[in-house]
Design a protein around this motif. Structure first.
Motif, PDB file in Angstrom:
ATOM      1  N   ASP A 125       1.093  -1.039  -0.083  1.00  0.00           N
ATOM      2  CA  ASP A 125      -0.094   0.213   0.347  1.00  0.00           C
ATOM      3  C   ASP A 125       1.001   1.582  -0.092  1.00  0.00           C
ATOM      4  OD1 ASP A 125      -2.956   0.774   0.283  1.00  0.00           O
ATOM      5  OD2 ASP A 125      -1.411   2.424   2.134  1.00  0.00           O
TER       6      ASP A 125
ATOM      7  N   PRO B  77      -7.412   9.027   6.377  1.00  0.00           N
ATOM      8  CA  PRO B  77      -8.599   7.660   6.756  1.00  0.00           C
ATOM      9  C   PRO B  77      -7.933   5.720   6.063  1.00  0.00           C
ATOM     10  CG  PRO B  77      -8.913   8.576   4.304  1.00  0.00           C
ATOM     11  CD  PRO B  77      -8.078   9.336   5.256  1.00  0.00           C
ATOM     12  N   LEU B  78      -7.710   5.427   7.295  1.00  0.00           N
ATOM     13  CA  LEU B  78      -6.842   3.642   6.913  1.00  0.00           C
ATOM     14  C   LEU B  78      -7.801   2.699   7.431  1.00  0.00           C
ATOM     15  CD1 LEU B  78      -3.849   4.240   8.399  1.00  0.00           C
ATOM     16  CD2 LEU B  78      -4.096   3.968   6.249  1.00  0.00           C
ATOM     17  N   SER B  79      -8.397   1.254   6.140  1.00  0.00           N
ATOM     18  CA  SER B  79      -8.734   0.249   6.747  1.00  0.00           C
ATOM     19  C   SER B  79      -8.482  -0.782   7.901  1.00  0.00           C
ATOM     20  CB  SER B  79      -9.318  -0.225   5.372  1.00  0.00           C
ATOM     21  OG  SER B  79     -10.657  -1.183   4.820  1.00  0.00           O
TER      22      SER B  79
ATOM     23  N   LYS C 240      -9.365  -4.493   8.940  1.00  0.00           N
ATOM     24  CA  LYS C 240      -9.729  -5.571   9.259  1.00  0.00           C
ATOM     25  C   LYS C 240      -9.638  -5.511  10.104  1.00  0.00           C
ATOM     26  CE  LYS C 240     -11.270  -5.799   4.153  1.00  0.00           C
ATOM     27  NZ  LYS C 240     -11.482  -6.335   2.766  1.00  0.00           N
TER      28      LYS C 240
ATOM     29  N   GLN D 112      -9.490   2.652  17.150  1.00  0.00           N
ATOM     30  CA  GLN D 112      -9.273   3.525  16.361  1.00  0.00           C
ATOM     31  C   GLN D 112      -9.939   5.208  17.629  1.00  0.00           C
ATOM     32  OE1 GLN D 112     -13.966   3.357  16.092  1.00  0.00           O
ATOM     33  NE2 GLN D 112     -14.059   3.276  13.894  1.00  0.00           N
TER      34      GLN D 112
ATOM     35  N   LEU E   3      -9.675   5.144  11.405  1.00  0.00           N
ATOM     36  CA  LEU E   3      -9.757   4.134  11.415  1.00  0.00           C
ATOM     37  C   LEU E   3     -10.849   3.408  11.521  1.00  0.00           C
ATOM     38  CD1 LEU E   3      -6.949   1.876  11.161  1.00  0.00           C
ATOM     39  CD2 LEU E   3      -7.965   1.026  13.683  1.00  0.00           C
ATOM     40  N   ARG E   4     -11.335   3.303  10.605  1.00  0.00           N
ATOM     41  CA  ARG E   4     -12.331   2.435   9.735  1.00  0.00           C
ATOM     42  C   ARG E   4     -12.761   0.985   9.636  1.00  0.00           C
ATOM     43  NH1 ARG E   4     -12.846   6.442   4.515  1.00  0.00           N
ATOM     44  NH2 ARG E   4     -12.786   8.314   5.942  1.00  0.00           N
ATOM     45  N   ILE E   5     -13.326   0.368  10.032  1.00  0.00           N
ATOM     46  CA  ILE E   5     -13.100  -0.742  10.704  1.00  0.00           C
ATOM     47  C   ILE E   5     -13.656  -1.911  10.483  1.00  0.00           C
ATOM     48  CG2 ILE E   5     -14.015  -2.468  13.265  1.00  0.00           C
ATOM     49  CD1 ILE E   5     -13.784  -0.418  14.480  1.00  0.00           C
ATOM     50  N   GLN E   6     -13.589  -2.632   9.877  1.00  0.00           N
ATOM     51  CA  GLN E   6     -14.745  -3.849   9.165  1.00  0.00           C
ATOM     52  C   GLN E   6     -13.915  -5.645   9.566  1.00  0.00           C
ATOM     53  OE1 GLN E   6     -11.997  -2.861   5.371  1.00  0.00           O
ATOM     54  NE2 GLN E   6     -14.045  -2.271   4.099  1.00  0.00           N
TER      55      GLN E   6
ATOM     56  N   PHE F 289      -5.963  -6.233   2.048  1.00  0.00           N
ATOM     57  CA  PHE F 289      -6.110  -5.086   3.182  1.00  0.00           C
ATOM     58  C   PHE F 289      -5.061  -3.820   3.507  1.00  0.00           C
ATOM     59  CE2 PHE F 289      -2.998  -8.299   3.852  1.00  0.00           C
ATOM     60  CZ  PHE F 289      -1.822  -7.191   4.745  1.00  0.00           C
ATOM     61  N   GLN F 290      -5.618  -3.481   4.263  1.00  0.00           N
ATOM     62  CA  GLN F 290      -4.438  -2.321   4.610  1.00  0.00           C
ATOM     63  C   GLN F 290      -3.602  -3.091   6.017  1.00  0.00           C
ATOM     64  OE1 GLN F 290      -6.424   1.943   3.890  1.00  0.00           O
ATOM     65  NE2 GLN F 290      -4.725   2.317   2.358  1.00  0.00           N
TER      66      GLN F 290
END
Length: 510
Positions: free
Chosen positions: A270, A348-350, A352, A367, A377-380, A396-397
């Motif tokens: 990334d 913004p960062l993903s 998982k 987060q 931090l965007r949680i998936q 993923f990141q």
């Protein structure tokens, strides 16, 4: 239908006492049959064939069903189990079976030809064993006599003995194409009785049945333990449930320092995470000790490297990146000035993670902490199968996982070497480092363990600086059991070996 199944989740919490009701709701406990010990587990083992098993539960059950040539001591050094060994040359190891000979559960003695057949089976490319790559240096496995077998290598490997942890299978059943995954036959301290969607049943040599009962929901597992429908649970509960169990008069909780390595993985391909300043900012922005205190009630120790410090190749001087939110924020500002990240707003960062509630809650702590330093931090969260597939495929990141039961330091070649990209290895973050590759090669080519330990420690120090993963902690192991369960000894890697001798006291109490 049990009480646990009848209750809704909110009512069940109240029934347990977590909603404010007294702990004394449970009166006389039901008493299990004297010939059965019931352990609650989160799911079924994927396979009971040691030539195919890689998941933690399968590996733990297979230790009970099979015996291997070697085992490991507390420093993760190989020790004789079924056999002693001699290094006749740097590429020739001879193993001699210990007497009296072990016997398989179909009442045949375990001979050297069984060892040969077991390893030839795994080395056969058509069999498709996931362990074949770890044994790729074996040039041949040869029968010397009924008690001795020779392993000849393509090139010297001081770690070779530690690779020989496969459970040994009977050659006569291998020749017949027996399905060991569904009907295991080994020589371990327990024999296979049955398996279905509800769990697995094994039997000890003293006739006691040990049932591994699948209960996917953690709350229901605790309800069943309180009701006497289970005897013990090891790990996989939320902190609140563990705290409840510690207070319940019918239950007890024991702890043991753990060695399973929790970490945050990063996708080094990334363009953002390829920048070392961002990796440092993320690491400095996470208060690991605060999370350990909040989520594990202090029952974990901070990690600085994949191997714990007590491992023979561990690095006791590494404790991980110190929490420094001011410096983390300064690094983010510096990246903005360099135009390496967006010039305004939160970055913004993903992230998982699995759908396990505890792991989601830990992610929300990351987060909140990272937001304070400028990262959104965007949680998936996904079911385990989807989550794991995404990680292997590099979709993923950031993500978080743990390495469980690591014994041999050749894990570094599997996880961090440039050639070990999936599916050839577990370099899921696509890490590429000439220095790391050089140290991995030097360690692998060293002729003695002391020199190997030197290079592996240097490698771990390099990884601590480079941060392809962020070391988090080693979570402690724990077991929750009924008061009448006696003699269960925890191990740092979470194995179930103590089920071989654990006993029950059948004095009924009201």
């Amino acid at each position: 239908m049990t009480t646990a199944n009848k209750l809704g989740r909110r009512d069940a919490l109240k029934w347990l006492g977590l909603g404010g009701m007294a702990l004394s709701l449970v009166g006389c406990q039901s008493v299990n049959a004297a010939d059965t010990i019931k352990m609650g587990v989160t799911g079924r083992p994927r396979t009971l064939d040691p030539g195919r098993a890689t998941d933690a539960l399968s590996s733990r059950l297979n230790r009970l069903l099979y015996q291997a040539l070697i085992d490991f001591n507390d420093a993760s050094q190989p020790q004789p189990a079924l056999a002693d060994w001699q290094m006749l040359t740097s590429t020739h190891y001879q193993f001699t079976l210990r007497q009296p000979l072990a016997r398989f559960h179909h009442d045949q003695p375990l001979h050297a030809q069984d060892v040969v057949a077991t390893y030839q089976r795994v080395l056969d490319a058509d069999f498709g064993s996931p362990h074949r790559g770890n044994l790729r240096n074996i040039a041949s496995v040869e029968l010397d006599n009924e008690l001795q077998v020779s392993f000849k290598l393509h090139q010297p490997d001081p770690l070779f003995v530690s690779r020989l942890s496969l459970g040994i299978l009977p050659a006569d059943l291998i020749a017949k194409g027996h399905n060991f995954g569904q009907s295991p036959v080994g020589s371990g301290p327990m024999r296979f009785i049955s398996s279905n969607e509800q769990g697995v049943v094994l039997q000890r040599q003293d006739g006691i049945e040990v049932q591994f009962i699948v209960v996917t929901d953690a709350l229901v597992r605790v309800l069943k333990l309180v009701r006497g429908e289970l005897d013990l649970i090891q790990n996989d509960l939320s902190p609140e449930l563990v705290a409840y169990c510690q207070q319940h008069p019918a239950l007890k909780v024991a702890w043991q320092a753990g060695s399973n390595f929790a970490y945050i993985g990063m996708n080094m391909s990334d363009p953002l995470l390829a920048n070392p300043l961002l990796r440092q900012a993320i690491a400095m922005g996470i208060d690991r000790q605060a999370i350990v205190n909040a989520m594990f009630k202090g029952q974990a120790r901070l990690a600085g490297a994949l191997l714990p410090p007590e491992h023979w190749a561990g690095h006791g001087g590494l404790t991980g990146v110190a929490y420094d939110p001011d410096q983390a924020a300064a690094f983010i500002s510096q990246l903005r000035q360099q135009q390496a990240v967006p010039s305004s707003g939160l970055l913004p960062l993903s992230f998982k993670t699995s759908s396990d509630p505890t792991r989601i809650r830990i992610a929300t702590l990351y987060q909140a902490q990272l937001r304070a330093v400028g990262i959104d931090l965007r949680i998936q969260s996904y079911d385990w199968g989807t989550f794991y597939s995404d990680i292997v495929q590099g979709r993923f990141q950031l993500f978080s996982l743990a390495w469980v039961g690591i014994k041999s330091p050749d894990i570094f070649d599997y996880v961090f070497a440039s050639h070990a990209l999936p599916p050839s290895g577990a370099n899921r973050g696509r890490y590429q480092s000439e220095r790391a590759d050089e140290l991995i090669i030097k360690a692998g080519q060293s002729s003695d363990l002391a020199t190997q330990a030197y290079y592996y420690r240097a490698l771990q120090a390099h990884l601590a600086d480079d941060l392809p993963v962020i070391p988090l902690w080693y979570e402690n192991q724990y077991v929750v059991s009924a008061q009448n369960i006696l003699g269960y000894q925890l191990h740092s890697d979470g194995r179930y070996d103590s089920l071989v001798q654990v006993t029950k006291n059948f004095t009924k109490s009201a």
